[in-house]
Design an enzyme around this catalytic site. Sequence first.
Site, PDB file in Angstrom:
ATOM      1  N   HIS A  86       0.849  -0.895  -0.075  1.00  0.00           N
ATOM      2  CA  HIS A  86       0.009   0.496   0.127  1.00  0.00           C
ATOM      3  C   HIS A  86       1.195   0.986  -0.239  1.00  0.00           C
ATOM      4  CE1 HIS A  86      -0.134  -0.209   3.898  1.00  0.00           C
ATOM      5  NE2 HIS A  86       0.278   1.263   4.513  1.00  0.00           N
ATOM      6  N   ASP A 221       1.125  -7.840   1.825  1.00  0.00           N
ATOM      7  CA  ASP A 221       1.618  -6.446   1.764  1.00  0.00           C
ATOM      8  C   ASP A 221       2.509  -5.874   1.855  1.00  0.00           C
ATOM      9  OD1 ASP A 221       0.989  -3.141   1.483  1.00  0.00           O
ATOM     10  OD2 ASP A 221      -0.786  -3.630   3.402  1.00  0.00           O
ATOM     11  N   SER A 655       3.961   2.291   7.870  1.00  0.00           N
ATOM     12  CA  SER A 655       4.157   1.662   7.545  1.00  0.00           C
ATOM     13  C   SER A 655       5.147   0.759   6.183  1.00  0.00           C
ATOM     14  CB  SER A 655       2.862   1.942   6.348  1.00  0.00           C
ATOM     15  OG  SER A 655       1.226   1.476   6.459  1.00  0.00           O
TER      16      SER A 655
HETATM   17  N1  ARG Z   1      -4.445   0.085   7.140  1.00  0.00           N
HETATM   18  C1  ARG Z   1      -3.562   0.490   6.543  1.00  0.00           C
HETATM   19  C2  ARG Z   1      -2.491   1.403   7.371  1.00  0.00           C
HETATM   20  O1  ARG Z   1      -2.602   2.624   7.412  1.00  0.00           O
HETATM   21  C3  ARG Z   1      -3.463   0.531   5.259  1.00  0.00           C
HETATM   22  C4  ARG Z   1      -4.244  -0.906   4.285  1.00  0.00           C
HETATM   23  C5  ARG Z   1      -4.574  -0.079   3.154  1.00  0.00           C
HETATM   24  N2  ARG Z   1      -5.220  -1.698   2.394  1.00  0.00           N
HETATM   25  C6  ARG Z   1      -6.319  -0.848   2.346  1.00  0.00           C
HETATM   26  N3  ARG Z   1      -7.525  -1.843   1.812  1.00  0.00           N
HETATM   27  N4  ARG Z   1      -7.499   0.304   2.416  1.00  0.00           N
HETATM   28  O2  ARG Z   1      -1.087   1.339   7.280  1.00  0.00           O
END
Ligand code: ARG
Length: 721
Positions: A86, A221, A655
């Site tokens: 992501h 991811d 992330s």
């Molecule tokens: N929740 C994750 C973060 O903020 C991002 C995941 C992205 N995936 C999604 N399905 N929107 O690091």
Amino acid sequence: MKKTVLFIVTLSFLFKPIVKADEGMWLPMLLGEQVYADMVKKGLKVSKEQLYSMNQACIKDAIIIFGGGCTGEIVSKEGLIFTNHHCGYSAIAAASTVDHNYLKDGFWAKTKQEEIYAQGIHAQFLIKIVDVTDKVNAKIKELPSSELTQKLPGILTEMATKETEGSGYEGRVASMFKANQFLLFVYERYKDVRLVGTPPESIGKFGGDTDNWEWPRHTGDFSIFRVYTNKDGKAADYAADNIPLKPKYSLPVSIKGVKDGDFTMIWGYPGGTNRYETSYGVKLKTDIENPSLVGLRDARLKYMLEEMKKSPAVKIQLAGYYAGVANYWKFFDGESKQLLKFKTYEEKQIGEAAFLVWAKGKPEYENLFFDYQKMYEAWRPYAKQRVYMTEGIFGSPLIAFASSLQKLDGTLSKKDVTKEDITKAVEVTKTARAAFIKSENVVSDKNILAYVTQAFYMDIDPSQHPAGFYSMVNTKFGDLKTKATYDAFSNYVFTNTAFLDDAKWDALMANPDTAALYKDPAFMVANAFNTNFNSKYAKLYADFNSQNFVLGKSYLKGILEMNKNKKLYPDANFTMRVSYGAVKSYSPRDAVKYSHICTLSGVLEKYKPGDYEFDAPAKLIELAKAKDFGQYADPIAKDVVVSFISSNDITGGNSGSPVLNAKGELIGLAFDGNYEALSHKIAFDKDLNRTINLDVRYLLWIVEKLGGATNIINELDLRKM
Ligand code: ARG
């Protein structure tokens, strides 16, 4: 009666240690003996110098800011980067076309020649950190507090520029403990970064928004990039013949696996927390700000998704933007729910009462919370309107673009504006418009505009509506309570604006004048709402922010004084931090126990062929069914571990962060937080807070078995013992 209760509660608060187990995002160069010793006690096996040193290559040298908002880590002697899928998402989408769809099909470079330049993605390495508190304080000493919020950013930028002038580096002065300490962070920026590999989105985003922010989780991811330098090994702009970076340090990769209870540390760039938010701030959030934002995003997402599902081209076009909006839509919804569940508002009140006991007789502090109360009372009636502007009206990309044209309007309306000024402003505007057109999907945007103008009408106090706007809509398009009215209105705007029509746009740019701008219906919408806000509410909002800043600075000064014998960590602010904890299972609610790992078998369980979120590549399913795990199977689970959870304290910005074991070897990539503790920006819950990490063995398994990219595996320093 009340007093007694308060007294008991107060004492218990004072005796509760401020730093709870595993809470803390520590500055790696300021760990101090106390925190380092605690890390060692919990299992850490490397020396302080191996963590952070100015004199020798160390772990900190392998941690980068990736793409300006994520973390990445260097994992080979040739500048290879691991980060999240992501985090690479927009770059992967930008490199994709309907025919070469890397988002859908994945991409694996088998040679360096095949790697794809990721325009706009930069890698920043931290060179050093310098405490500049005294220098900043000398500059702000004379400033009246009312000017502090406005002027401080400029002062910090100027200082950062001056301190790094001529060095080739970039500086940023970060404010710690709400402007009670200032640290200069010096970075080196590398602009030639290339895409090396990515799994298909059906792996990298497996589970989509349904599983986002949740455990158990089966998402692969990750994406892989590489930093390039010029021939002399220096940071440089992109050039085809640049060479891979020879890094100071790269992380070894462990494939030994994790057990419940193993020590973990996570390095990276947490973007922001507000752990000293007041009870007033929490209440405004749960009562007004979060529900408003979530409701508006609900609608915007729905309209975008409708179009994305119809067309692969629109899917690629909107993918990055959509993901960003969706991510924090779910976050803020969860944040409210958890703040209420944990009774954070009431907890904060207890903390504030304890602070007041300490502050009694100290003029600097004893009235702080009266001032907070007054300040929130003054702003609260308008808070909803502001969210309906930023997340509503300007949630229409067309209106957001139209609003950006107020800069051009400003230039054109200046008294002694020169031809040159105008030419420059026009050039900037043209570039912005090109970007806007590339990302604009008219059908969804038209629906969004109709929705948000109606929502604003229905939900916002009529006294705060822009003058004349709704009576105009009423006269021209009909009943203000009816959806059809807003559909007709929006249709009118989209049909008649020059901003979406190349011929009209070119004519406007050839002959830019304010009268033409003001006649444009999209500009008129933006202008109506901006003028309304700026003339009546902007000052109130600025005062609110300025007071909040000044009070926050005093509050934190008090907190630091009150706890002078304790080691506190500053709120996250996108500066490098390390947090430590352990791999840890948990119980989210009565009778339910979550394992510390998720496996490939779970991917098979969730797999739904053809589904928008739970599809998976046929080859992955085949490999999983055949149990073709290679060297990546977990000895205990007898399966490939996809992800694991740990108790580390992280937040957005982390992330892509490396998860390291006690020996400093890479065991995973942090990529999410869990739903049960989404209040973590404001309050860390020691029982429920978890970080969700990709197991590096799943990454390697996909690279090797699915991507066939043994070239990538061969670059790594794999540790099997
Ligand atoms: N929740 C994750 C973060 O903020 C991002 C995941 C992205 N995936 C999604 N399905 N929107 O690091």
